[in-house]
Write an enzyme that holds these catalytic residues in place. Structure first.
Site, PDB file in Angstrom:
ATOM      1  N   GLU A  49      23.177  24.764 -27.875  1.00  0.00           N
ATOM      2  CA  GLU A  49      22.657  25.289 -29.132  1.00  0.00           C
ATOM      3  C   GLU A  49      22.126  24.139 -29.972  1.00  0.00           C
ATOM      4  OE1 GLU A  49      25.207  27.656 -31.538  1.00  0.00           O
ATOM      5  OE2 GLU A  49      25.663  29.078 -29.944  1.00  0.00           O
ATOM      6  N   ASP A  60      27.850  27.816 -42.760  1.00  0.00           N
ATOM      7  CA  ASP A  60      28.326  26.543 -42.238  1.00  0.00           C
ATOM      8  C   ASP A  60      29.293  25.852 -43.192  1.00  0.00           C
ATOM      9  OD1 ASP A  60      26.888  26.501 -39.786  1.00  0.00           O
ATOM     10  OD2 ASP A  60      25.057  26.115 -40.914  1.00  0.00           O
ATOM     11  N   TYR A 175      27.492  36.488 -29.612  1.00  0.00           N
ATOM     12  CA  TYR A 175      28.198  35.374 -30.247  1.00  0.00           C
ATOM     13  C   TYR A 175      29.289  35.971 -31.126  1.00  0.00           C
ATOM     14  CZ  TYR A 175      28.715  30.811 -32.596  1.00  0.00           C
ATOM     15  OH  TYR A 175      29.200  29.624 -33.091  1.00  0.00           O
TER      16      TYR A 175
END
Length: 251
Positions: A49, A60, A175
């Site tokens: 990735e 994040d 994911y």
């Protein structure tokens, strides 16, 4: 068969899970980032990735936020990130590459142009963290036309009705965001994963990769016992950051 589907099929036949490391484009500089990318397959990466740096990466944690800021200071752009993939493909035609990022830079670049250029560069899949399923038609037709897998994020809070909706049009792999929180903070327990993954298996035949909080070999092992792959990001970026000098330059 896409490169991503082919790689997961190979791993399934070999009886092991996928190691999916992450790097942020241009962190801490273009040359170092490209060298890390080139070195990952020989170091054991099954898929890779690449993060596309963005000023407001809402999912994040501090580690990847800092990596994104370093990448932006080093001149990272969408076009530059695609150029990294294109250069990588000159030496490696086999390792699947997934771009992970946010919608705003893609909108600025142009969704159709982005998918066209990503496909031409050798990208295999896209994860767009803040693209709602209801707005997927911004990208999905262009991604499909260019052979790009459209990889969706599923969280512990995704209920069964929403899960079916989110997975519609998904490809490549799912994911699984294993925690309710940002990257690099806490880690899901083996018990939590054992309870969550069967629900995904019942909803899709796609492989499942676990990310957000996989920091150690033992945690990666637990992830692939429960699912098909482990995404490792913050732990690797922390190692990189520890090697930088006081000015943030690569040593």
């Amino acid at each position: 068969m896409s490169r991503i589907a082919g790689r997961f099929a190979e791993l399934r036949r070999a009886g092991r899970g996928a190691l999916i490391p992450f790097l942020e484009a241009f962190d801490p500089d273009p040359a170092t980032s490209a060298a890390i990318l080139r070195g990952m397959p020989a170091a054991g990466a099954d898929l890779i990735e690449i993060g596309m740096p963005f000023t407001d990466p809402m999912a994040d944690g501090p580690t990847i936020q800092a990596a994104g800021q370093r990448g932006l200071r080093a001149g990272a752009t969408v076009a530059g990130t695609l150029g990294m993939v294109r250069d990588f493909r000159a030496h490696d035609a086999a390792t699947p590459i997934v771009l992970m990022g946010y919608l705003n830079p893609i909108l600025s670049y142009g969704p159709e142009r982005f998918c066209d250029d990503a496909g031409a560069a050798g990208v295999d899949g896209l994860i767009v963290v803040d693209l709602p399923t209801e707005e997927a038609d911004l990208l999905l037709p262009h991604a499909t036309r260019n052979g790009l897998d459209f990889i969706r994020l599923v969280a512990p809070t995704t209920d069964d009705a929403r899960l079916a909706h989110v997975l519609r049009g998904s490809s490549g792999f799912v994911y699984y965001v294993s925690i309710t929180g940002i990257t690099g903070t806490r880690t899901a327990s083996s018990e939590e994963l054992a309870a969550a993954i069967p629900r995904l298996r019942a909803a899709t035949d796609l492989p499942v990769a676990i990310g957000f909080g996989v920091r150690t070999p033992a945690q990666a092992e637990a992830a692939v016992r429960a699912a098909d792959g482990a995404v490792v990001a913050s732990a690797l970026i922390d190692l990189l950051a520890a090697t930088l000098d006081e000015a943030g330059r690569a040593t």
